[in-house]
Scaffold this active site. Sequence first.
Site, PDB file in Angstrom:
ATOM      1  N   SER A 228       0.837  -1.215   0.000  1.00  9.02           N
ATOM      2  CA  SER A 228       0.000   0.000   0.000  1.00  9.02           C
ATOM      3  C   SER A 228       0.868   1.259   0.000  1.00  9.02           C
ATOM      4  CB  SER A 228      -0.982  -0.007   1.167  1.00  9.02           C
ATOM      5  OG  SER A 228      -0.312   0.162   2.387  1.00  9.02           O
TER       6      SER A 228
ATOM      7  N   LYS B 166      23.172 -14.838   1.907  1.00  6.45           N
ATOM      8  CA  LYS B 166      22.725 -13.438   1.935  1.00  6.45           C
ATOM      9  C   LYS B 166      23.549 -12.576   0.973  1.00  6.45           C
ATOM     10  CE  LYS B 166      21.444  -9.908   5.220  1.00  6.45           C
ATOM     11  NZ  LYS B 166      20.481  -9.878   6.283  1.00  6.45           N
TER      12      LYS B 166
ATOM     13  N   ASN C 254      13.480   4.310   4.934  1.00  7.13           N
ATOM     14  CA  ASN C 254      12.568   3.273   5.437  1.00  7.13           C
ATOM     15  C   ASN C 254      11.384   3.942   6.124  1.00  7.13           C
ATOM     16  OD1 ASN C 254      11.657   0.625   6.200  1.00  7.13           O
ATOM     17  ND2 ASN C 254      12.460   0.978   8.261  1.00  7.13           N
TER      18      ASN C 254
ATOM     19  N   HIS D 159       8.483   3.216   9.122  1.00  6.29           N
ATOM     20  CA  HIS D 159       8.184   2.315  10.233  1.00  6.29           C
ATOM     21  C   HIS D 159       6.893   2.768  10.911  1.00  6.29           C
ATOM     22  CE1 HIS D 159       8.899  -0.691  13.224  1.00  6.29           C
ATOM     23  NE2 HIS D 159       8.641   0.216  14.153  1.00  6.29           N
TER      24      HIS D 159
HETATM   25  C1  GAR Z   1       3.971  -0.656   6.667  1.00 10.22           C
HETATM   26  O1  GAR Z   1       3.076  -0.416   7.707  1.00 10.22           O
HETATM   27  C2  GAR Z   1       5.394  -0.328   7.080  1.00 10.22           C
HETATM   28  O2  GAR Z   1       5.460   0.739   7.963  1.00 10.22           O
HETATM   29  C3  GAR Z   1       5.821  -1.613   7.731  1.00 10.22           C
HETATM   30  O3  GAR Z   1       5.314  -2.612   6.887  1.00 10.22           O
HETATM   31  C4  GAR Z   1       4.058  -2.165   6.374  1.00 10.22           C
HETATM   32  C5  GAR Z   1       4.009  -2.471   4.897  1.00 10.22           C
HETATM   33  O4  GAR Z   1       2.712  -2.239   4.408  1.00 10.22           O
HETATM   34  N1  GAR Z   1       7.234  -1.689   7.908  1.00 10.22           N
HETATM   35  C6  GAR Z   1       7.826  -2.157   9.008  1.00 10.22           C
HETATM   36  O5  GAR Z   1       7.222  -2.638   9.925  1.00 10.22           O
HETATM   37  C7  GAR Z   1       9.356  -2.045   9.022  1.00 10.22           C
HETATM   38  N2  GAR Z   1       9.868  -2.415  10.278  1.00 10.22           N
HETATM   39  P1  GAR Z   1       2.433  -2.101   2.870  1.00 10.22           P
HETATM   40  O6  GAR Z   1       3.026  -3.367   2.208  1.00 10.22           O
HETATM   41  O7  GAR Z   1       0.950  -2.048   2.731  1.00 10.22           O
HETATM   42  O8  GAR Z   1       3.118  -0.851   2.376  1.00 10.22           O
END
Ligand code: GAR
Length: 201
Positions: A12, A64, A106, A108
């Site tokens: 998203s 990796k 990034n 978060h």
């Molecule tokens: C988001 O909420 C992002 O902040 C989180 O993953 C989700 C991805 O949603 N990231 C983390 O937690 C990083 N530590 P999306 O695929 O719908 O964009």
Amino acid sequence: MNIAVFASGRGSNFSAIIRAVKKGKIKASLSLLVCDNPGAGAITKAKRAGIKVALVKSKECSDKKDFEAMIAAHLENEKIELIALAGFMRILSPEFVRKYSGRILNIHPALLPSFKGAEGIKDAFGYGVKVTGVTVHFVDEAMDHGPIILQQAVKIEAGDNLVSLEKKIHKIEHRLYPKAIRLFVEGRLKIEGRGVKISNP
Ligand code: GAR
């Protein structure tokens, strides 16, 4: 400037970035989606938007280093200058982060340095905090760590549950991430010590 988004799931935030580029709010080319999960919704979104997909499966790599070398080759092919991690659920090695130092962002779903990790929303809700939020930051060698670009707080109200909180957080994410990317593309972000200075246009 060529941008790559790294995503493992729904995508998203990736969609929000696609929209901001299409509307001309981010004046850059969204050239590549790097994905490690063949079932990710982000892949469908990339295809629909005509964005190239680099599907790099860790299982098909010997280690990796090999996994990241494959990703780096895609980035070089597309001449990528900015990487936006958007729900990419793999920790990048210090070598990879150093290679793209100052060029990886990034998002978060919590107010860092609180509630790092894969379950930022759930962990904040479970802890019972009254305020949580969203953070966009430069990536350094530690997980969910690095100079903070933008943060926005979200109140957890008495009537909230995990689902309503997730909705509130995602709504803010979809505004905040494109904004941070725009600031980067416009050359308005400068890392100063532990922080980030944002300059006016
Ligand atoms: C988001 O909420 C992002 O902040 C989180 O993953 C989700 C991805 O949603 N990231 C983390 O937690 C990083 N530590 P999306 O695929 O719908 O964009």
